[in-house]
Motif scaffolding. Sequence first.
Motif, PDB file in Angstrom:
ATOM      1  N   ASP A   1       0.826  -1.141   0.137  1.00 23.57           N
ATOM      2  CA  ASP A   1       0.108  -0.129  -0.116  1.00 23.57           C
ATOM      3  C   ASP A   1       0.604   1.385  -0.045  1.00 23.57           C
ATOM      4  OD1 ASP A   1      -2.354  -1.515  -0.060  1.00 23.57           O
ATOM      5  OD2 ASP A   1      -2.392  -1.628   2.131  1.00 23.57           O
ATOM      6  N   ASP A   2       2.148   1.025   0.620  1.00 25.02           N
ATOM      7  CA  ASP A   2       3.126   2.333   0.359  1.00 25.02           C
ATOM      8  C   ASP A   2       3.616   2.636  -0.865  1.00 25.02           C
ATOM      9  OD1 ASP A   2       2.450   2.563   2.949  1.00 25.02           O
ATOM     10  OD2 ASP A   2       4.258   1.543   3.877  1.00 25.02           O
ATOM     11  N   LEU A   3       3.752   1.541  -1.725  1.00 25.00           N
ATOM     12  CA  LEU A   3       4.285   1.876  -3.074  1.00 25.00           C
ATOM     13  C   LEU A   3       3.643   2.849  -3.936  1.00 25.00           C
ATOM     14  CD1 LEU A   3       5.096  -1.763  -4.041  1.00 25.00           C
ATOM     15  CD2 LEU A   3       6.904  -0.033  -3.263  1.00 25.00           C
ATOM     16  N   GLY A   4       2.132   2.810  -3.839  1.00 19.71           N
ATOM     17  CA  GLY A   4       1.726   3.647  -4.953  1.00 19.71           C
ATOM     18  C   GLY A   4       2.043   5.514  -4.446  1.00 19.71           C
ATOM     19  N   PRO A   5       1.778   5.505  -3.161  1.00 19.33           N
ATOM     20  CA  PRO A   5       1.975   6.951  -2.655  1.00 19.33           C
ATOM     21  C   PRO A   5       3.650   7.189  -2.676  1.00 19.33           C
ATOM     22  CG  PRO A   5       0.735   5.978  -1.026  1.00 19.33           C
ATOM     23  CD  PRO A   5       1.154   4.753  -2.062  1.00 19.33           C
ATOM     24  N   ARG A   6       4.558   6.321  -2.985  1.00 16.71           N
ATOM     25  CA  ARG A   6       5.930   6.681  -2.824  1.00 16.71           C
ATOM     26  C   ARG A   6       6.077   6.841  -4.465  1.00 16.71           C
ATOM     27  NH1 ARG A   6      10.337   8.914  -0.915  1.00 16.71           N
ATOM     28  NH2 ARG A   6      12.362   7.426  -1.781  1.00 16.71           N
TER      29      ARG A   6
END
Length: 412
Positions: free
Chosen positions: A261-266
């Motif tokens: 879930d953190d990959l998209g915002p990153r």
Amino acid sequence: MFGSILNRLIFWELVKVFTLALGSLTGLFLLILAAQQAQQLGLGAGQILEVLPLLAPSTFPYTIPATTLFASCVVYGRLAHDNEVVAIKAAGVRLFVILKPAILLGLLTTAITAGLYHTVIPRTQQMLQETVLRDPEEVMYNALKRDRCFRHPSFPYTIYVKDVQGRRLIDVVIKQRSKGKDGKGPGAAAADAYETVARAREARLRVDAEKGAMFIDADRFVMFQKTTRGTTSTSRPFEIDLPDSLSGKEAKSRLQTLTWDDLGPRVAVLQGELDDVRAKREQARRAAEALPDGPMKQSARDQDRHYKALEDGARRMVRNVTAEYYMRPALAVGCLCFAVIGCPVGLWANRADYLSTFVICFLPAMFIYYPLLLAGSNMGKDGKLPLGVGVFLANIVVGGLGALLSYRLLRR
């Protein structure tokens, strides 16, 4: 679908061999990773034992596909060697029936690997960094005690000691590299390589994690600089910014610590930085063209190389994080590809011992899959292939080969 006695027997044989091989291979990987962590961070024996459970999940995406292949080759090689496949065909059972347990094993290991990559591995990597960096002062002392030196690519200082006795550093030398100099070029002089050199007979080291700094306390330092040399008259400690590897900044930027879930915002943040660099580059170009011909215009045009380097670096960061989107499912699907290829190759090899199976199937598959995975992902990051195609190239090749071999097996 898997309710027959034959399928259950084959499946449990696959599970037994898979579990045995997974335990052995994971243990070997853990020893290598533990030695690497100890070498990089100067961990003691107690710290190594503490981090071993946190290192284990990160090895599974590499050991699970390999052991899936090995288990399939061994079990189906035994079936062929003991003529059980001949008996099955003589009984009128289609060979596709005995492929089902391998497919089930591949699907289960794919799901497990995907679940590990979704949350478990990033969380354990975060816990690992928190555990290791809980006492950065102890890490520094361990590194100096073991290597008598501490250096890091992002750290502008090099610290040497003659000995470490408890909390006492004996004969300490601190060298600060000159900006833009590394001292490694041919004929590089010490005066050019180092901006400041400080030496003390004895000192103590302490770390202020909240401030992000380390302090080396000594009665006095002998200072050597390009133009001056002298001895300090006060006992003021030598203050150094804490290296990124110990402050936690380096750990936060690692892709392994990002959950799915953190990959998209990153990616969105990095894409915004790339867009900003592009806008500044275009603005600088227009400003340069608006200047009258002359040295100032040429100097403004030369600045474009700087913006190009920034743009290339930002684009590379975006592609690296985007590649992680594809790499995690690609490694998970690799389990299914190995299960599919292991069954027909094991039947063709007709071997019952581990060593023959290891040489005939396991080694060649490993030397094909992982080089293709690395080469394809690098080509995707460089823009030579579509990113998804590059990362999944190994799965396409190995999975296609497994499907072809299985088709030929069923046609026999």
